[in-house]
Design a protein around this motif. Structure first.
Motif, PDB file in Angstrom:
ATOM      1  N   HIS A 123     -68.051  -4.310 -29.657  1.00 24.71           N
ATOM      2  CA  HIS A 123     -67.616  -3.232 -30.592  1.00 24.71           C
ATOM      3  C   HIS A 123     -68.914  -2.379 -30.544  1.00 24.71           C
ATOM      4  N   GLU A 124     -70.020  -2.897 -29.870  1.00 27.56           N
ATOM      5  CA  GLU A 124     -71.123  -2.035 -29.954  1.00 27.56           C
ATOM      6  C   GLU A 124     -71.458  -1.111 -28.481  1.00 27.56           C
ATOM      7  N   VAL A 125     -70.641  -1.238 -27.507  1.00 26.14           N
ATOM      8  CA  VAL A 125     -70.835  -0.933 -26.191  1.00 26.14           C
ATOM      9  C   VAL A 125     -70.651   0.516 -26.148  1.00 26.14           C
ATOM     10  N   GLU A 126     -69.627   1.126 -26.852  1.00 26.71           N
ATOM     11  CA  GLU A 126     -69.434   2.537 -26.941  1.00 26.71           C
ATOM     12  C   GLU A 126     -70.486   3.291 -27.471  1.00 26.71           C
ATOM     13  N   ALA A 127     -71.100   2.750 -28.752  1.00 28.23           N
ATOM     14  CA  ALA A 127     -72.090   3.527 -29.211  1.00 28.23           C
ATOM     15  C   ALA A 127     -73.352   3.410 -28.511  1.00 28.23           C
ATOM     16  N   LEU A 128     -73.698   2.141 -27.745  1.00 27.37           N
ATOM     17  CA  LEU A 128     -75.002   2.160 -27.005  1.00 27.37           C
ATOM     18  C   LEU A 128     -74.729   3.162 -25.583  1.00 27.37           C
ATOM     19  N   GLN A 129     -73.659   2.972 -25.040  1.00 26.94           N
ATOM     20  CA  GLN A 129     -73.656   3.963 -24.114  1.00 26.94           C
ATOM     21  C   GLN A 129     -73.714   5.527 -24.463  1.00 26.94           C
ATOM     22  N   LYS A 130     -73.123   6.080 -25.620  1.00 28.40           N
ATOM     23  CA  LYS A 130     -73.546   7.222 -26.045  1.00 28.40           C
ATOM     24  C   LYS A 130     -75.013   7.382 -26.272  1.00 28.40           C
ATOM     25  N   GLN A 131     -75.881   6.564 -26.172  1.00 20.63           N
ATOM     26  CA  GLN A 131     -77.137   6.599 -26.689  1.00 20.63           C
ATOM     27  C   GLN A 131     -78.053   6.544 -25.229  1.00 20.63           C
ATOM     28  N   GLY A 132     -77.182   6.397 -24.265  1.00 22.87           N
ATOM     29  CA  GLY A 132     -77.816   6.202 -22.988  1.00 22.87           C
ATOM     30  C   GLY A 132     -78.223   4.839 -22.556  1.00 22.87           C
ATOM     31  N   LEU A 133     -77.775   3.823 -23.213  1.00 20.94           N
ATOM     32  CA  LEU A 133     -78.065   2.356 -23.007  1.00 20.94           C
ATOM     33  C   LEU A 133     -76.765   1.600 -22.594  1.00 20.94           C
ATOM     34  N   ALA A 134     -77.244   0.431 -22.149  1.00 20.66           N
ATOM     35  CA  ALA A 134     -76.277  -0.603 -21.483  1.00 20.66           C
ATOM     36  C   ALA A 134     -75.329   0.131 -20.327  1.00 20.66           C
ATOM     37  N   LEU A 135     -75.488   1.328 -19.748  1.00 27.02           N
ATOM     38  CA  LEU A 135     -74.774   2.009 -18.825  1.00 27.02           C
ATOM     39  C   LEU A 135     -74.425   0.884 -17.548  1.00 27.02           C
TER      40      LEU A 135
END
Length: 275
Positions: free
Chosen positions: A194-206
């Protein structure tokens, strides 16, 4: 107490994907002489900025430990630093062509094997290993990190789960090379679906995938675990890596819910107390 300083015998290189950037990155590790420290060198940038892996150079602890200098950063150093710490490597040049080391399989096992296979060489100069004499502690809200006197380096940790399918986990280890490579180094980083989308919007966990991280969905871990309590073991791995940024010490760390931020604050307190 004192011990002889160490570096590696032979240089080596390794290429893999960066967890947050999702881009290929190559590190090349080279021996260094006495009293040089652990130095990262950004060979992809003009000027090839060098950053020493030292607590005063930590600039961020969001999701990982990041060191920086002159607006140049290197993040997610903790897995590599854990292997360096356990092998007692004091002097090492790490040339890197991106802003984070490869994530490998999400653990410290690859880095430990690469460094160990390069050979460990004792140097003439000595290194002071400080003995913790009295407790040092930090806390924020419901997170706690305590360092107590102890003859060796020991870590105890309680992972408190907020996920309905994950139980709380506890583990403790006297940290040695044998214990590390068998019980701690294989433990992988983890994240929640549930955190992946938010992290990727921040440029993280790509660059995150099931090949380099444990992904926890609504019904629990999606990929197979290496240990029943792999989460708490990885938290201990992170502590070992982050403590390499502090002056070397013997003591017993006890953590509850803590992460990179408290690790960094404790490291600063250790340096202030010892110096």
């Amino acid at each position: 107490m004192e011990r002889r300083q160490k570096t590696i015998k032979r240089e080596f290189s390794y290429t893999g994907i960066g967890l947050h950037t999702g881009r290929d990155v190559t590190i090349k590790c080279k021996p260094l002489g006495s009293d040089k420290g652990i130095i990262f060198k950004r060979v992809d940038l003009e000027g090839q900025i060098k950053i020493e892996a030292e607590i005063d150079n930590v600039v961020s602890t969001q999701r990982c430990t990041t060191i920086g200098k002159d607006k140049v950063n290197i993040n997610t150093i903790e897995h590599l630093m854990a292997a360096i710490n356990v092998l007692n490597i004091d002097n090492l040049l790490i040339e890197i062509d991106s802003n984070e080391p490869p994530i490998t399989d999400g653990s410290a096992g690859v880095f430990y094997t690469l460094l160990n296979d390069a050979g460990i060489k004792e140097e003439e100069a000595t290194k002071e290993v400080y003995q913790i004499k009295e407790p040092i502690y930090v806390s924020e809200d419901d997170q706690y990190l305590v360092l107590l006197p102890h003859d060796e380096f020991k870590v105890s940790y309680t992972f408190v789960s907020n996920h309905p399918t994950l139980e709380d986990q506890f583990a403790e280890f006297e940290i040695s090379k044998e214990i590390f490579i068998k019980e701690i180094a294989p433990a992988r980083t983890f994240g929640f679906a549930h955190e992946v989308e938010a992290l990727q919007k921040q440029g993280l966990a790509l660059g995150g995938s099931l090949d380099n991280a444990i992904l926890v969905g609504d019904y629990g871990p999606i990929n197979d675990l290496r240990f029943d309590n792999e989460f708490v073991r990885h938290k201990i791995l992170d502590i070992i890596g982050d403590m390499k940024l502090a002056p070397e010490f013997n003591g017993h760390i006890i953590g509850v819910r803590s992460g990179h931020r408290l690790n960094s604050i404790l490291s600063k307190k250790i340096k202030e107390r010892l110096f």
